[in-house]
Design a protein around this motif. Structure first.
Motif, short mmCIF file in Angstrom:
data_model
loop_
_atom_site.label_atom_id
_atom_site.label_comp_id
_atom_site.label_asym_id
_atom_site.label_seq_id
_atom_site.Cartn_x
_atom_site.Cartn_y
_atom_site.Cartn_z
N SER A 63 0.84 -1.19 0.00
CA SER A 63 0.00 0.00 0.00
C SER A 63 0.88 1.25 0.00
CB SER A 63 -0.91 0.02 1.23
OG SER A 63 -0.15 0.13 2.41
N GLU A 123 -2.18 -2.42 5.76
CA GLU A 123 -3.05 -1.49 5.04
C GLU A 123 -3.53 -2.10 3.73
OE1 GLU A 123 -3.01 3.22 3.71
OE2 GLU A 123 -1.47 2.43 5.04
N ALA A 177 -6.29 -4.42 4.55
CA ALA A 177 -7.55 -3.72 4.77
C ALA A 177 -8.22 -3.37 3.44
CB ALA A 177 -7.31 -2.46 5.60
N GLU A 178 -7.42 -3.00 2.44
CA GLU A 178 -7.98 -2.68 1.14
C GLU A 178 -8.60 -3.93 0.49
OE1 GLU A 178 -5.12 -0.77 -1.30
OE2 GLU A 178 -4.80 0.90 0.09
N LYS A 193 -15.08 0.92 8.47
CA LYS A 193 -13.77 0.68 9.05
C LYS A 193 -13.41 -0.79 8.85
CE LYS A 193 -14.10 4.16 12.73
NZ LYS A 193 -14.12 4.38 14.20
N GLU A 243 -2.90 -4.51 14.74
CA GLU A 243 -2.74 -3.08 14.49
C GLU A 243 -3.30 -2.28 15.66
OE1 GLU A 243 -1.12 -1.63 11.71
OE2 GLU A 243 -0.48 -3.73 11.68
N LYS A 261 -4.90 0.80 15.37
CA LYS A 261 -6.12 1.51 15.00
C LYS A 261 -6.75 0.84 13.79
CE LYS A 261 -4.51 6.08 16.55
NZ LYS A 261 -4.23 7.48 16.12
N PHE A 289 -8.47 0.72 10.07
CA PHE A 289 -8.27 1.46 8.83
C PHE A 289 -9.63 1.91 8.31
CE2 PHE A 289 -4.58 -1.32 9.09
CZ PHE A 289 -3.55 -0.45 8.77
N SER A 290 -9.65 3.09 7.72
CA SER A 290 -10.88 3.57 7.12
C SER A 290 -11.18 2.78 5.86
CB SER A 290 -10.75 5.06 6.77
OG SER A 290 -11.86 5.49 6.01
N ARG A 300 -11.13 4.31 1.55
CA ARG A 300 -9.70 4.40 1.28
C ARG A 300 -9.38 4.28 -0.18
NH1 ARG A 300 -12.28 0.57 0.49
NH2 ARG A 300 -11.64 -1.50 -0.05
#
Length: 523
Positions: A148, A243, A246-247, A273, A279, A281, A283-284, A287
């Motif tokens: 990412s 990241e 998360a995507e 989210k 992790e 926090k 991830f949004s 994105r």
């Protein structure tokens, strides 16, 4: 921390960070994938040609691109290996033929040794590759591997500016090589739903109810306040970094929502989210905005529907919105449909790529000069008064261009900004040649988008090797070209094909050292 051994290393480092930053404007970003991925795209295209999905000319175009990329790329290997690669690229490529397997082996070897070869090239005392090419090649390669941009920006930022031990850039590239060669990790991702989709046989094995979600979040040190879930999904995702995981989890959610919509007609609400185990926090999930910006819609006050319909341009903007944030397959289909609707001819659909590339090339000088104008306004007090008197961006761009071409020229502190000044100085000296090069690179990006669209729509290929890279690189350029089309449509009342004709004439006739012509190509 970077201990540069030559002036190029600071510039390469600055450009790497710029390529990985979400704030980088389109004219300073990466426009195409790297060599290894393009070779894989060529191999995949050979099967598509055999299956009559792509035309034979596709292999010639892609082969020429690979020849151009590999000719000056140390990552391609020794002279003997480059010659072997070029022999394959110049031969008719048949799926599962001799050249196909030779090319496959060479591509795999290039991918495996690419960054190590660049580290070796950076250590040369003579004959080092140009800084801009080095930064572009290495950044594209890392992104093509699936990392990412956010992770890569943090990884490089720490090593370049905060790590205690001083290192040369070549040493850092070797570390990146080691990182890139590691196996992708298995991540555990949590998706939380505010409403659950119906299923004939009940919930799947990876389904979590509300209490299980709370337990999972607490066990991984996440907060649970303000969550009122109906349920959620625990997903196993393999990716090079968290990241990126998360995507990929977000793409799986897109698939779930699409299946539920066509199966039951239900709208499923999802918490925006993604929680990744390990992790700190979440991830949004918002994105995947890809940087498509048609700012003329705001400048000309055309966001709200008008009493007079926009005609085909309005329809194209609706299609274009898919390119900004939809799933990869929907994005490539909608994005190309918008381009084709405005710039194609009845017997030449693919030609829209070159026409849009001409518009992007014509937009480049003013876009870069405008950004530089605001930087110089702060850095050069002697120019502040002149900038204050400028009525519009064209005047600011002209002022900067004249300052760049004046003896001595302006200076800026940041390495990436100094590099931009140098690029613009070259462009203003030789605009025709430089803008033709820019047009070529943009045309590569748009032609790749067209190929990916054909693979999706005519082959159902939603996992093509270059699909995500094509969207990442082409989307900001599409936005830049569409911005000029919108301006021409609303302000000058020009059809897109008329504006493309103006761009073609401007690029072919611009004289050298003509500052006004450089910044007024579409006026």
């Amino acid at each position: 921390m970077l201990q540069p051994v030559n002036p190029d290393e600071e510039l390469i480092a600055a450009r790497l960070l710029e390529f990985f930053s979400a704030a980088t404007p389109w004219h300073r970003g990466l426009w195409n994938p790297g060599l290894a991925l393009t070779l894989k795209e060529l191999l995949e295209a050979s099967l598509a040609v055999r299956s009559s999905v792509l035309h034979d000319d596709t292999l010639k175009v892609l082969g020429s691109t690979c020849l151009r990329l590999s000719g000056l790329d140390p990552g391609a290997g020794s002279e003997a290996r480059v010659q072997a690669l070029h022999q394959c690229l110049r031969s008719p490529l048949r799926y599962e033929g001799l050249d196909y397997y030779s090319l496959r082996d060479l591509a795999n070897e290039i991918e495996a040794q690419y960054l190590q070869r660049w580290a070796d090239a950076l250590r040369r005392t003579a004959g080092r590759p140009k800084a801009e090419r080095a930064a572009r090649s290495m950044a594209a390669h890392l992104l093509d591997l699936g990392f990412s941009p956010g992770f890569l920006h943090r990884w490089w930022k720490f090593r370049l500016e905060y790590e205690g031990q001083s290192k040369s850039l070549a040493d850092m590239v070797e570390e990146a090589h080691t990182m890139a060669r590691r196996r992708h990790q298995a991540y555990e991702a949590l998706i939380v739903l505010l409403s659950s989709p119906r299923s004939k046989s009940g919930y799947p094995p990876d389904w979590l109810n509300s209490s299980m979600i709370s337990q999972w979040l607490k066990s991984h040190s996440f907060g649970t306040s303000d969550l009122r879930p109906a349920g959620g999904l625990k997903l196993a995702v393999v990716a090079p970094d968290a990241e990126a995981a998360a995507e990929l989890a977000g793409e799986r959610v897109d698939s779930l929502l699409a299946r539920a919509a066509v199966a039951t007609g239900e709208k499923i609400d999802v918490v925006q989210k993604v929680w990744i185990a390990g992790e700190k926090k979440p991830f949004s999930m918002v994105r995947r905005l890809r940087g498509v910006r048609v700012r003329a819609l705001y400048r000309e006050d055309r966001i709200y529907p008008m009493a007079t319909p926009d005609g085909i341009f309005g329809a194209a903007i609706e299609l274009l919105s898919n390119l900004e944030s939809s799933s990869p397959s929907a994005a490539v289909a909608g994005g190309w449909a918008a381009i084709e609707a405005l710039l194609s001819e009845a017997d030449d659909r693919g030609g829209a790529a070159e026409r849009l590339a001409a518009l992007v090339a014509c937009s480049f000088p003013r876009a870069e000069l405008t950004v530089l104008s605001y930087l110089l306004e702060k850095a050069e007090p002697s120019l502040a008064g002149a900038f204050a008197a400028c009525g519009e961006n064209r005047d600011r761009a002209r002022l900067v261009a004249r300052a760049i071409r004046s003896p001595g020229g302006p200076t800026l502190k940041a390495s990436s900004d100094r590099a931009a000044l140098e690029r613009m100085n070259k462009l203003l000296r030789q605009p025709r040649k430089t803008l033709e090069d820019i047009k070529l690179y943009a045309a590569d990006a748009f032609t790749r988008l067209y190929r990916q669209r054909n693979l999706v729509l005519h082959w159902g290929k939603t996992d093509a090797v270059a699909l995500r890279a094509s969207l990442r690189t082409a989307a900001p350029l599409v936005g830049a070209g569409m911005d000029r089309i919108a301006h021409g449509w609303y302000v000058n009342h020009l059809r897109p094909i008329e504006l493309a004709a103006r761009a073609r004439v401007g690029l072919s006739t611009i004289p050298d050292d003509d500052i006004d012509a450089c910044i007024s190509l579409l006026d």
